[in-house]
Design a protein around this motif. Structure first.
Motif, PDB file in Angstrom:
ATOM      1  N   GLU A  93      36.094   6.501 -16.025  1.00 60.71           N
ATOM      2  CA  GLU A  93      34.955   6.690 -15.121  1.00 60.71           C
ATOM      3  C   GLU A  93      35.396   6.731 -13.665  1.00 60.71           C
ATOM      4  O   GLU A  93      34.805   7.442 -12.848  1.00 60.71           O
ATOM      5  N   ILE A  94      36.429   5.983 -13.332  1.00 56.78           N
ATOM      6  CA  ILE A  94      36.984   6.042 -11.972  1.00 56.78           C
ATOM      7  C   ILE A  94      37.546   7.435 -11.704  1.00 56.78           C
ATOM      8  O   ILE A  94      37.279   8.059 -10.670  1.00 56.78           O
ATOM      9  N   LYS A  95      38.304   7.948 -12.675  1.00 55.19           N
ATOM     10  CA  LYS A  95      38.865   9.293 -12.526  1.00 55.19           C
ATOM     11  C   LYS A  95      37.769  10.349 -12.469  1.00 55.19           C
ATOM     12  O   LYS A  95      37.838  11.303 -11.680  1.00 55.19           O
ATOM     13  N   ALA A  96      36.735  10.183 -13.292  1.00 52.31           N
ATOM     14  CA  ALA A  96      35.631  11.148 -13.307  1.00 52.31           C
ATOM     15  C   ALA A  96      34.922  11.179 -11.962  1.00 52.31           C
ATOM     16  O   ALA A  96      34.518  12.251 -11.482  1.00 52.31           O
ATOM     17  N   ASN A  97      34.781  10.010 -11.333  1.00 50.54           N
ATOM     18  CA  ASN A  97      34.126   9.965 -10.031  1.00 50.54           C
ATOM     19  C   ASN A  97      34.931  10.716  -8.976  1.00 50.54           C
ATOM     20  O   ASN A  97      34.378  11.481  -8.178  1.00 50.54           O
ATOM     21  N   PHE A  98      36.242  10.518  -8.989  1.00 45.81           N
ATOM     22  CA  PHE A  98      37.097  11.233  -8.029  1.00 45.81           C
ATOM     23  C   PHE A  98      37.144  12.726  -8.331  1.00 45.81           C
ATOM     24  O   PHE A  98      37.251  13.548  -7.422  1.00 45.81           O
ATOM     25  N   GLU A  99      37.054  13.099  -9.595  1.00 50.43           N
ATOM     26  CA  GLU A  99      37.032  14.522  -9.954  1.00 50.43           C
ATOM     27  C   GLU A  99      35.848  15.231  -9.296  1.00 50.43           C
ATOM     28  O   GLU A  99      35.973  16.350  -8.798  1.00 50.43           O
ATOM     29  N   THR A 100      34.698  14.573  -9.279  1.00 60.28           N
ATOM     30  CA  THR A 100      33.502  15.180  -8.696  1.00 60.28           C
ATOM     31  C   THR A 100      33.444  15.013  -7.187  1.00 60.28           C
ATOM     32  O   THR A 100      33.161  15.971  -6.455  1.00 60.28           O
ATOM     33  N   ASN A 101      33.707  13.800  -6.696  1.00 61.41           N
ATOM     34  CA  ASN A 101      33.491  13.497  -5.277  1.00 61.41           C
ATOM     35  C   ASN A 101      34.654  13.873  -4.373  1.00 61.41           C
ATOM     36  O   ASN A 101      34.466  14.008  -3.156  1.00 61.41           O
ATOM     37  N   PHE A 102      35.841  14.041  -4.934  1.00 61.41           N
ATOM     38  CA  PHE A 102      37.025  14.318  -4.100  1.00 61.41           C
ATOM     39  C   PHE A 102      37.727  15.611  -4.490  1.00 61.41           C
ATOM     40  O   PHE A 102      37.799  16.553  -3.702  1.00 61.41           O
ATOM     41  N   GLY A 104      36.735  17.899  -6.597  1.00 60.12           N
ATOM     42  CA  GLY A 104      35.776  19.005  -6.646  1.00 60.12           C
ATOM     43  C   GLY A 104      35.624  19.692  -5.302  1.00 60.12           C
ATOM     44  O   GLY A 104      35.824  20.919  -5.189  1.00 60.12           O
ATOM     45  N   PRO A 105      35.280  18.947  -4.232  1.00 58.63           N
ATOM     46  CA  PRO A 105      35.181  19.571  -2.919  1.00 58.63           C
ATOM     47  C   PRO A 105      36.472  20.255  -2.461  1.00 58.63           C
ATOM     48  O   PRO A 105      36.423  21.329  -1.853  1.00 58.63           O
ATOM     49  N   ILE A 106      37.622  19.657  -2.769  1.00 55.52           N
ATOM     50  CA  ILE A 106      38.887  20.299  -2.402  1.00 55.52           C
ATOM     51  C   ILE A 106      38.985  21.684  -3.043  1.00 55.52           C
ATOM     52  O   ILE A 106      39.329  22.679  -2.380  1.00 55.52           O
ATOM     53  N   ASN A 107      38.661  21.760  -4.321  1.00 53.00           N
ATOM     54  CA  ASN A 107      38.800  23.039  -5.031  1.00 53.00           C
ATOM     55  C   ASN A 107      37.777  24.073  -4.571  1.00 53.00           C
ATOM     56  O   ASN A 107      38.071  25.272  -4.541  1.00 53.00           O
ATOM     57  N   VAL A 108      36.578  23.622  -4.193  1.00 52.06           N
ATOM     58  CA  VAL A 108      35.587  24.561  -3.661  1.00 52.06           C
ATOM     59  C   VAL A 108      36.069  25.098  -2.307  1.00 52.06           C
ATOM     60  O   VAL A 108      35.965  26.296  -2.022  1.00 52.06           O
ATOM     61  N   ILE A 109      36.604  24.216  -1.474  1.00 50.09           N
ATOM     62  CA  ILE A 109      37.139  24.646  -0.176  1.00 50.09           C
ATOM     63  C   ILE A 109      38.273  25.649  -0.375  1.00 50.09           C
ATOM     64  O   ILE A 109      38.318  26.701   0.278  1.00 50.09           O
ATOM     65  N   LYS A 110      39.193  25.330  -1.271  1.00 55.30           N
ATOM     66  CA  LYS A 110      40.316  26.247  -1.533  1.00 55.30           C
ATOM     67  C   LYS A 110      39.828  27.626  -1.958  1.00 55.30           C
ATOM     68  O   LYS A 110      40.399  28.655  -1.560  1.00 55.30           O
ATOM     69  N   ALA A 111      38.761  27.651  -2.754  1.00 49.99           N
ATOM     70  CA  ALA A 111      38.272  28.930  -3.271  1.00 49.99           C
ATOM     71  C   ALA A 111      37.567  29.761  -2.207  1.00 49.99           C
ATOM     72  O   ALA A 111      37.572  30.995  -2.274  1.00 49.99           O
TER      73      ALA A 111
END
Length: 267
Positions: A93-102, A104-111
């Motif tokens: 759940e800790i990893k899942a939270n970082f996947e969405t909150n951290f 995720g935004p990095i990958n959207v910015i990169k795209a």
């Protein structure tokens, strides 16, 4: 020409309020959701995007570029909450939270960056949290993921300046949204050494959201920032004491500030 705005997590809460307000101001707005079919009554198009799945990110941004030939503003709003004693939150759940909150935004910015560089302009707004400025009890993982996004914004700002792309973060306090229903809550275990304080803190957090401010305030703040020629790197939007708590953290000794937080949460 109307600016084109893409809002992740634009189907409800703060994202929806921002999108509806910008539509009224004449912007072309696209929101995203993992399940866009559930939002057929939206005032602006909702397209499929899951920030934890890179192929959906690329596809969504390509759809906007193919349709509008540009993306002027990206608002990284999609996020999830998590509560619990850090010791009792499963690692998954800790990893899942970082996947969405951290991540995720990095990958959207990169795209979106190749298109913004092509345009030689763009604005990226990361929605973080006032909780990201301090380690809050039983919200430590959430605080950490949002704090990481704040620091990332600072680094991106310096890297992107040469391309005429601005990036900023907006840290909201408590707003009246449905975020509590989407949180991962570590269960209150009967034999847990954290049972009483966690249970009390959980009730307090839910009450803060229920009594939170109108998301329209966030929408108006985003509108002002979009129209600034040189936006700041960080903004905080919330009640006075929530914003002032960040100032106090800078000026008070660590242990005094810690005691102040513990008194607030009755720990």
């Amino acid at each position: 020409m109307s600016k084109v705005v893409l809002i992740t997590g634009g189907s409800s809460g703060i994202g929806k309020s921002i999108g509806e307000f910008l539509i009224e101001k004449g912007y072309t707005v696209y929101g995203t959701s993992r399940n866009p079919k559930n939002y057929s009554d939206s005032k602006f198009p909702i397209i499929a995007l899951d920030v934890t799945k890179n192929e959906t990110i690329v596809s969504a941004i390509q759809h906007v570029v193919n349709t509008e030939e540009r993306v002027d503003v990206l608002i990284n709003n999609a996020g999830v909450g998590v509560t619990g004693a850090i010791e009792e939150i499963p690692e998954s759940e800790i990893k899942a939270n970082f996947e969405t909150n951290f991540f995720g935004p990095i990958n959207v910015i990169k795209a979106v960056l190749p298109q913004m560089r092509k345009q030689q302009s763009g604005l990226i707004i990361n929605i973080t949290s006032i909780a990201g400025y301090m380690g809050l009890p039983y919200r430590g993982v959430y605080s950490a993921s949002k704090g990481a996004l704040e620091i990332l914004t600072e680094a991106f700002s310096m890297e992107l300046k040469r391309f005429n792309i601005n990036i900023t973060s907006i840290a909201p306090g408590d707003f009246a949204t449905n975020i509590a229903s989407g949180r991962y809550h570590a269960p209150v275990l009967k034999d847990s050494p954290y049972k009483a304080p966690y249970e009390n803190t959980l009730k307090m957090m839910d009450a803060h959201v229920d009594e939170g401010q109108d998301p329209l305030l966030m929408a108006k703040a985003v509108y002002r920032i979009i129209n600034k020629r040189k936006p700041k790197v960080h903004y905080k939007i919330g009640e006075f004491m929530q914003k002032f708590s960040i100032v106090l953290k800078r000026i008070l000794p660590d242990r005094i500030y810690e005691k102040m937080l513990m008194n607030h949460y009755k720990l």
